[in-house]
Scaffold this motif. Structure first.
Motif, PDB file in Angstrom:
ATOM      1  N   HIS A  65       0.825  -1.207   0.000  1.00 27.62           N
ATOM      2  CA  HIS A  65       0.000   0.000   0.000  1.00 27.62           C
ATOM      3  C   HIS A  65       0.863   1.262   0.000  1.00 27.62           C
ATOM      4  CE1 HIS A  65      -3.877  -1.902   0.099  1.00 27.62           C
ATOM      5  NE2 HIS A  65      -3.514  -2.662   1.112  1.00 27.62           N
ATOM      6  N   SER A  69       0.673   4.068  -2.783  1.00 25.65           N
ATOM      7  CA  SER A  69       0.447   5.462  -2.378  1.00 25.65           C
ATOM      8  C   SER A  69       1.419   6.383  -3.098  1.00 25.65           C
ATOM      9  CB  SER A  69       0.615   5.626  -0.863  1.00 25.65           C
ATOM     10  OG  SER A  69      -0.380   4.927  -0.168  1.00 25.65           O
ATOM     11  N   GLY A  73       0.206   8.933  -5.917  1.00 26.53           N
ATOM     12  CA  GLY A  73       0.466  10.326  -5.568  1.00 26.53           C
ATOM     13  C   GLY A  73       1.158  11.068  -6.696  1.00 26.53           C
ATOM     14  N   LEU A 103      -4.935   6.981  -4.467  1.00 24.84           N
ATOM     15  CA  LEU A 103      -4.120   7.577  -3.410  1.00 24.84           C
ATOM     16  C   LEU A 103      -4.873   7.570  -2.081  1.00 24.84           C
ATOM     17  CD1 LEU A 103      -1.603   9.113  -2.445  1.00 24.84           C
ATOM     18  CD2 LEU A 103      -2.714  11.218  -3.238  1.00 24.84           C
ATOM     19  N   ASN A 106      -5.153   3.936  -0.784  1.00 25.82           N
ATOM     20  CA  ASN A 106      -3.883   3.334  -0.375  1.00 25.82           C
ATOM     21  C   ASN A 106      -3.248   4.025   0.823  1.00 25.82           C
ATOM     22  OD1 ASN A 106      -3.104   0.943  -2.074  1.00 25.82           O
ATOM     23  ND2 ASN A 106      -3.794   2.383  -3.638  1.00 25.82           N
ATOM     24  N   VAL A 107      -3.434   5.338   0.961  1.00 22.05           N
ATOM     25  CA  VAL A 107      -2.936   6.014   2.158  1.00 22.05           C
ATOM     26  C   VAL A 107      -3.697   5.494   3.383  1.00 22.05           C
ATOM     27  CG1 VAL A 107      -2.866   8.227   3.385  1.00 22.05           C
ATOM     28  CG2 VAL A 107      -2.019   8.069   1.036  1.00 22.05           C
ATOM     29  N   THR A 110      -2.333   2.082   4.063  1.00 21.07           N
ATOM     30  CA  THR A 110      -0.958   2.160   4.562  1.00 21.07           C
ATOM     31  C   THR A 110      -0.973   2.487   6.048  1.00 21.07           C
ATOM     32  OG1 THR A 110      -0.100   2.867   2.412  1.00 21.07           O
ATOM     33  CG2 THR A 110       1.271   3.346   4.319  1.00 21.07           C
TER      34      THR A 110
END
Length: 119
Positions: A65, A69, A73, A103, A106-107, A110
């Motif tokens: 992830h 990200s 990004g 993004l 996945n952020v 993460t």
């Protein structure tokens, strides 16, 4: 259990899908406009997203992830700037939009998978 035939974890599906779409889009940019940059960027960023899905599928959720990200990004910023300068939604606005969605997802993932500082 034979893990080679099992479906990837749910959190990897988005990255596999986005990776495939970005790769196809890059190739289409080359075919339609003879844009080698589109092909190179599509294959590079699509490959990074597919690689992130593979990491997630292998139990490396945080790393996968985090990689996605970073990739999404960069896609969001680069194509967002291009969209703002050209005003054309296709392809720049579309890539910026799907990049931003990837993004955000996945952020979030993460941060969920971030190892404790004690580990």
């Amino acid at each position: 259990i034979n893990t080679r035939t099992m479906a990837p974890p749910g959190s990897a599906h988005l990255n596999f899908t986005l990776g495939g779409l970005v790769m196809i889009g890059g190739v289409m940019g080359y075919v339609k406009k003879k844009s080698a940059i589109s092909a190179a960027a599509g294959l590079t960023f699509g490959g990074l997203l597919i690689g992130s899905g593979i990491l997630i599928s292998q139990g490396e959720s945080y790393k996968g992830h985090a990689l996605a990200s970073g990739a999404t990004g960069v896609m969001t910023v680069a194509m967002g700037q291009r969209f703002l300068s050209t005003g054309k939604f296709m392809p720049a606005g579309m890539v910026a939009t799907i990049g931003a969605a990837g993004l955000a997802y996945n952020v979030k993932k993460t941060l969920e998978w971030m190892p404790d500082k004690d580990d």
